[in-house]
Design a protein around this motif. Structure first.
Motif, PDB file in Angstrom:
ATOM      1  N   ASP A   6      31.418 -13.215  30.621  1.00  0.00           N
ATOM      2  CA  ASP A   6      32.464 -13.740  31.501  1.00  0.00           C
ATOM      3  C   ASP A   6      33.849 -13.418  30.951  1.00  0.00           C
ATOM      4  O   ASP A   6      34.769 -13.085  31.695  1.00  0.00           O
ATOM      5  N   TRP A   7      33.998 -13.525  29.628  1.00  0.00           N
ATOM      6  CA  TRP A   7      35.275 -13.213  28.988  1.00  0.00           C
ATOM      7  C   TRP A   7      35.619 -11.748  29.195  1.00  0.00           C
ATOM      8  O   TRP A   7      36.760 -11.410  29.494  1.00  0.00           O
ATOM      9  N   ALA A   8      34.640 -10.868  29.072  1.00  0.00           N
ATOM     10  CA  ALA A   8      34.881  -9.431  29.270  1.00  0.00           C
ATOM     11  C   ALA A   8      35.398  -9.149  30.681  1.00  0.00           C
ATOM     12  O   ALA A   8      36.223  -8.259  30.879  1.00  0.00           O
ATOM     13  N   LYS A   9      34.935  -9.915  31.649  1.00  0.00           N
ATOM     14  CA  LYS A   9      35.407  -9.738  33.026  1.00  0.00           C
ATOM     15  C   LYS A   9      36.868 -10.134  33.184  1.00  0.00           C
ATOM     16  O   LYS A   9      37.522  -9.730  34.138  1.00  0.00           O
ATOM     17  N   ALA A  10      37.397 -10.930  32.253  1.00  0.00           N
ATOM     18  CA  ALA A  10      38.782 -11.399  32.309  1.00  0.00           C
ATOM     19  C   ALA A  10      39.738 -10.485  31.558  1.00  0.00           C
ATOM     20  O   ALA A  10      40.908 -10.816  31.391  1.00  0.00           O
ATOM     21  N   ALA A  11      39.271  -9.337  31.130  1.00  0.00           N
ATOM     22  CA  ALA A  11      40.061  -8.463  30.258  1.00  0.00           C
ATOM     23  C   ALA A  11      41.234  -7.780  30.958  1.00  0.00           C
ATOM     24  O   ALA A  11      41.914  -6.967  30.364  1.00  0.00           O
ATOM     25  N   PRO A  14      45.853 -11.639  31.405  1.00  0.00           N
ATOM     26  CA  PRO A  14      46.169 -12.276  30.123  1.00  0.00           C
ATOM     27  C   PRO A  14      45.935 -13.783  30.080  1.00  0.00           C
ATOM     28  O   PRO A  14      45.434 -14.299  29.089  1.00  0.00           O
ATOM     29  N   ASP A  15      46.276 -14.496  31.144  1.00  0.00           N
ATOM     30  CA  ASP A  15      46.111 -15.946  31.124  1.00  0.00           C
ATOM     31  C   ASP A  15      44.638 -16.337  31.090  1.00  0.00           C
ATOM     32  O   ASP A  15      44.228 -17.211  30.328  1.00  0.00           O
ATOM     33  N   THR A  16      43.812 -15.667  31.881  1.00  0.00           N
ATOM     34  CA  THR A  16      42.374 -15.952  31.891  1.00  0.00           C
ATOM     35  C   THR A  16      41.737 -15.504  30.580  1.00  0.00           C
ATOM     36  O   THR A  16      40.896 -16.201  30.018  1.00  0.00           O
ATOM     37  N   PHE A  17      42.144 -14.342  30.075  1.00  0.00           N
ATOM     38  CA  PHE A  17      41.647 -13.818  28.811  1.00  0.00           C
ATOM     39  C   PHE A  17      41.871 -14.844  27.696  1.00  0.00           C
ATOM     40  O   PHE A  17      40.959 -15.192  26.952  1.00  0.00           O
ATOM     41  N   ALA A  18      43.087 -15.364  27.582  1.00  0.00           N
ATOM     42  CA  ALA A  18      43.429 -16.304  26.519  1.00  0.00           C
ATOM     43  C   ALA A  18      42.798 -17.675  26.730  1.00  0.00           C
ATOM     44  O   ALA A  18      42.570 -18.408  25.769  1.00  0.00           O
ATOM     45  N   ALA A  19      42.469 -18.023  27.966  1.00  0.00           N
ATOM     46  CA  ALA A  19      41.860 -19.327  28.247  1.00  0.00           C
ATOM     47  C   ALA A  19      40.477 -19.468  27.614  1.00  0.00           C
ATOM     48  O   ALA A  19      39.987 -20.589  27.449  1.00  0.00           O
ATOM     49  N   PHE A  20      39.862 -18.366  27.230  1.00  0.00           N
ATOM     50  CA  PHE A  20      38.557 -18.415  26.571  1.00  0.00           C
ATOM     51  C   PHE A  20      38.687 -18.783  25.092  1.00  0.00           C
ATOM     52  O   PHE A  20      37.688 -18.928  24.407  1.00  0.00           O
ATOM     53  N   MET A  21      39.912 -18.895  24.594  1.00  0.00           N
ATOM     54  CA  MET A  21      40.140 -19.128  23.166  1.00  0.00           C
ATOM     55  C   MET A  21      40.645 -20.533  22.901  1.00  0.00           C
ATOM     56  O   MET A  21      41.311 -21.131  23.741  1.00  0.00           O
ATOM     57  N   ALA A  22      40.360 -21.026  21.711  1.00  0.00           N
ATOM     58  CA  ALA A  22      40.895 -22.309  21.275  1.00  0.00           C
ATOM     59  C   ALA A  22      42.410 -22.172  21.090  1.00  0.00           C
ATOM     60  O   ALA A  22      42.906 -21.075  20.820  1.00  0.00           O
ATOM     61  N   PRO A  23      43.154 -23.264  21.221  1.00  0.00           N
ATOM     62  CA  PRO A  23      44.607 -23.189  21.049  1.00  0.00           C
ATOM     63  C   PRO A  23      45.043 -22.617  19.702  1.00  0.00           C
ATOM     64  O   PRO A  23      46.090 -21.991  19.599  1.00  0.00           O
ATOM     65  N   ASP A  24      44.218 -22.811  18.656  1.00  0.00           N
ATOM     66  CA  ASP A  24      44.568 -22.310  17.325  1.00  0.00           C
ATOM     67  C   ASP A  24      43.787 -21.039  16.952  1.00  0.00           C
ATOM     68  O   ASP A  24      43.635 -20.710  15.786  1.00  0.00           O
ATOM     69  N   ALA A  25      43.321 -20.313  17.957  1.00  0.00           N
ATOM     70  CA  ALA A  25      42.519 -19.099  17.720  1.00  0.00           C
ATOM     71  C   ALA A  25      43.312 -18.027  16.971  1.00  0.00           C
ATOM     72  O   ALA A  25      44.536 -17.978  17.029  1.00  0.00           O
ATOM     73  N   TRP A  58      33.723  -4.329  27.042  1.00  0.00           N
ATOM     74  CA  TRP A  58      32.819  -4.497  25.904  1.00  0.00           C
ATOM     75  C   TRP A  58      31.528  -5.141  26.358  1.00  0.00           C
ATOM     76  O   TRP A  58      31.463  -5.784  27.394  1.00  0.00           O
ATOM     77  N   THR A  59      30.515  -4.937  25.523  1.00  0.00           N
ATOM     78  CA  THR A  59      29.206  -5.531  25.745  1.00  0.00           C
ATOM     79  C   THR A  59      28.729  -6.101  24.422  1.00  0.00           C
ATOM     80  O   THR A  59      28.629  -5.378  23.433  1.00  0.00           O
ATOM     81  N   ALA A  60      28.473  -7.391  24.412  1.00  0.00           N
ATOM     82  CA  ALA A  60      27.962  -8.035  23.198  1.00  0.00           C
ATOM     83  C   ALA A  60      26.472  -7.747  23.061  1.00  0.00           C
ATOM     84  O   ALA A  60      25.727  -7.832  24.031  1.00  0.00           O
ATOM     85  N   ALA A  61      26.058  -7.396  21.851  1.00  0.00           N
ATOM     86  CA  ALA A  61      24.643  -7.136  21.571  1.00  0.00           C
ATOM     87  C   ALA A  61      23.995  -8.315  20.857  1.00  0.00           C
ATOM     88  O   ALA A  61      22.789  -8.524  20.958  1.00  0.00           O
ATOM     89  N   SER A  62      24.810  -9.091  20.122  1.00  0.00           N
ATOM     90  CA  SER A  62      24.290 -10.254  19.414  1.00  0.00           C
ATOM     91  C   SER A  62      25.425 -11.239  19.170  1.00  0.00           C
ATOM     92  O   SER A  62      26.598 -10.888  19.261  1.00  0.00           O
ATOM     93  N   ALA A  63      25.064 -12.474  18.867  1.00  0.00           N
ATOM     94  CA  ALA A  63      26.037 -13.520  18.570  1.00  0.00           C
ATOM     95  C   ALA A  63      25.614 -14.235  17.299  1.00  0.00           C
ATOM     96  O   ALA A  63      24.427 -14.410  17.040  1.00  0.00           O
TER      97      ALA A  63
END
Length: 87
Positions: A6-11, A14-25, A58-63
């Protein structure tokens, strides 16, 4: 992994991209100083996203999780056009 997709779709937003991050990321891009704070990340990525021909996928292969840090591994592709001017 679904959240990363979902984050990759927001690339492109900028506002949606950053919304996936913690305020102190902290966010790092190769060849640039690390960015700290979601607002700083949003502003910096917004500038990059406005560059001619900018596209990142991007495509994540593992977490993994280590302590209080979660991260993904995978592949990415970043493209942009260079603007040329003539005098």
């Amino acid at each position: 992994m679904a959240r990363d997709a979902d984050w990759a779709k927001a690339a492109h937003a900028p506002d949606t991209f950053a919304a996936f991050m913690a305020p102190d990321a902290t966010f790092a891009v190769a060849g640039a100083p690390e960015m700290k704070g979601s607002k700083t990340i949003q502003e910096a990525m917004g500038g990059m996203m406005k560059a001619p021909g900018f596209k990142v996928t991007w495509t994540a292969a593992s977490a993994d999780v280590g302590g209080d840090v979660g991260y993904t591994h995978g592949t990415y592709e970043l493209t942009r056009s260079e603007e040329h001017t003539s005098e």
